[in-house]
Design an enzyme around this catalytic site. Sequence first.
Site, short mmCIF file in Angstrom:
data_model
loop_
_atom_site.label_atom_id
_atom_site.label_comp_id
_atom_site.label_asym_id
_atom_site.label_seq_id
_atom_site.Cartn_x
_atom_site.Cartn_y
_atom_site.Cartn_z
N LYS A 79 0.82 -1.23 0.00
CA LYS A 79 0.00 0.00 0.00
C LYS A 79 0.84 1.26 0.00
O LYS A 79 0.47 2.26 -0.59
CB LYS A 79 -0.98 0.01 1.18
CG LYS A 79 -0.38 -0.35 2.53
CD LYS A 79 -0.61 -1.79 2.86
CE LYS A 79 0.39 -2.29 3.90
NZ LYS A 79 -0.13 -3.25 4.79
N GLU B 9 -4.97 -5.40 -5.61
CA GLU B 9 -6.18 -5.70 -4.83
C GLU B 9 -5.86 -5.87 -3.35
O GLU B 9 -6.62 -5.44 -2.47
CB GLU B 9 -6.85 -6.97 -5.38
CG GLU B 9 -8.14 -7.36 -4.70
CD GLU B 9 -9.21 -6.28 -4.80
OE1 GLU B 9 -9.72 -6.06 -5.90
OE2 GLU B 9 -9.53 -5.66 -3.77
N VAL C 167 -5.42 -2.91 -0.11
CA VAL C 167 -6.45 -2.35 0.78
C VAL C 167 -7.38 -3.48 1.23
O VAL C 167 -7.91 -4.23 0.41
CB VAL C 167 -7.29 -1.27 0.07
CG1 VAL C 167 -8.31 -0.67 1.04
CG2 VAL C 167 -6.41 -0.18 -0.51
N GLY D 78 -6.89 -6.32 2.85
CA GLY D 78 -6.46 -7.73 2.85
C GLY D 78 -7.24 -8.57 1.86
O GLY D 78 -7.17 -8.37 0.64
N GLY E 80 0.91 -12.03 12.61
CA GLY E 80 1.29 -11.57 11.25
C GLY E 80 0.39 -10.46 10.74
O GLY E 80 0.31 -10.23 9.54
N GLU F 35 2.56 -4.40 10.65
CA GLU F 35 3.68 -4.09 9.76
C GLU F 35 4.99 -4.40 10.49
O GLU F 35 5.02 -4.49 11.72
CB GLU F 35 3.66 -2.60 9.40
CG GLU F 35 2.43 -2.17 8.66
CD GLU F 35 2.22 -2.92 7.36
OE1 GLU F 35 3.09 -2.83 6.48
OE2 GLU F 35 1.20 -3.61 7.21
N LYS G 150 -4.05 3.50 2.68
CA LYS G 150 -5.19 2.79 2.09
C LYS G 150 -6.30 3.74 1.68
O LYS G 150 -6.88 3.59 0.61
CB LYS G 150 -5.69 1.72 3.07
CG LYS G 150 -4.67 0.59 3.25
CD LYS G 150 -4.99 -0.27 4.45
CE LYS G 150 -3.99 -1.40 4.59
NZ LYS G 150 -4.14 -2.13 5.85
N1 HSE Z 1 -0.67 -4.10 8.97
C1 HSE Z 1 -1.76 -4.13 8.07
C2 HSE Z 1 -3.05 -4.17 8.88
C3 HSE Z 1 -1.64 -5.33 7.19
O1 HSE Z 1 -2.98 -4.47 10.07
O2 HSE Z 1 -4.11 -3.89 8.36
C4 HSE Z 1 -2.64 -5.39 6.06
O3 HSE Z 1 -2.51 -4.31 5.18
#
Ligand code: HSE
Length: 420
Positions: A131, A155, A158, A160, A213, A216, A231
């Site tokens: 992003k 895609e 934004v 996931g 996970g 970031e 985003k």
């Molecule tokens: N770190 C981001 C979040 C990952 O938590 O939304 C997905 O873009």
Amino acid sequence: MKFFKNLPILFLVMICFISFVSVNAESQKETVNIAILGYGTVGSGVKEIVDNNFERIEKSSGKQVKVKKIFVRGSHTELLNNSNVFTSDFEAILNDPEIKIIVESMGGLDPAYDYVKRSLENGKDVVTPNKELVATHGAELLKIAAYNNLSFRFEASVGGGIPIIEPMISSLNANNIKQICGILNGTTNFMLTKMINENLSFESVLKIAQELGYAESDPTADVEGLDARNKICILASIAYGKHIYPKNVHAEGITKISSEDVEHAKNLGYVIKLIGYAKKEENDKISTFVVPMLVSYSNPLSIVNDVFNAVLVDGDCTGAVLLYGKGAGKMPTASAVVSDVIGCINNSKALKKVYWEDSNNKDILNDFEDFEAPFYIRFQKDNTEEFLITEKMKVKDFNEYTQTFEKLGFRVFSKIMVLD
Ligand code: HSE
């Protein structure tokens, strides 16, 4: 007579021949080689989906998709020594004519921007969940892709696993988009939910989000609202056709949200969410920002919890459309990446046409200070703590109002915008 006697045998031979030809054609389906740059959460998820859902992908694309190379940095000696799929030589990937599609999943701008730009200039389609890259260099990269008749698809950048880019480009493209309002960061939504429902501390919840996970590599981008800002910039650029640069967009995170505010908000019929917002105002300019907001229980965004994201897109023909799903995490994000890979193979024109122009943001953005909303304020005077929600007013007027409060001896603890 003899001919008719042999007819069943002839028939059988013909069927065997047709089956042989079709089985052979099936096994000779063209292979499309891809390379993945980066083998972190998303990159490894992409490899897993390409391997595990091989047949499904073949059905959708008509091609056999193969991960030919995975780029990792030289320090990943264990990966590099154990399989020749891994390489630390990006130039070899760039100059390999068999590799048609590059999946950039390194994150950040350096070296992602350089690698993506050169991949497009070298005739390769590019798919990315990055992003920051799209929000910072989208206009330029889309232009290079369109010029070379290639796809630059994002895609997964934004929401996931939520389909949001394609719907905005394709399904909603007859609409003028009046407003976009969304929970765009999975980490902070997960954290707020756990802090509210399980009374866990900021630090302990952030640690869980990192382990899962969601966060970031530098979680400051999540908790300070910078990830959500990238985003909303991407969504607003699509909606309004002009590149909106993150550096020109106001962003606040969730670091100042206290349990007292969460509790008071609840008693008032609201929940606190980190919201990315963009609206075309009557002066034809765009108001866009990321701030924590009090969201009324009557708003569907108020029930979006955990790692889920949701985007409310308000079109002039459709009215509000809600897109909802997992906004972060390995497999949901990788799913969106692989669907873009299939999109590149199917040569869908949709993302070749998507193009927002570069822009001088000064001419198209409203000043955040001029945005009007009601505000929640918590303050203390003579040891008595109070909170209230103001009338709708401009941000700058509200700031003046709180300064006056402070001059009169009130101690202001928190100021949070209310989603109108
Ligand atoms: N770190 C981001 C979040 C990952 O938590 O939304 C997905 O873009």
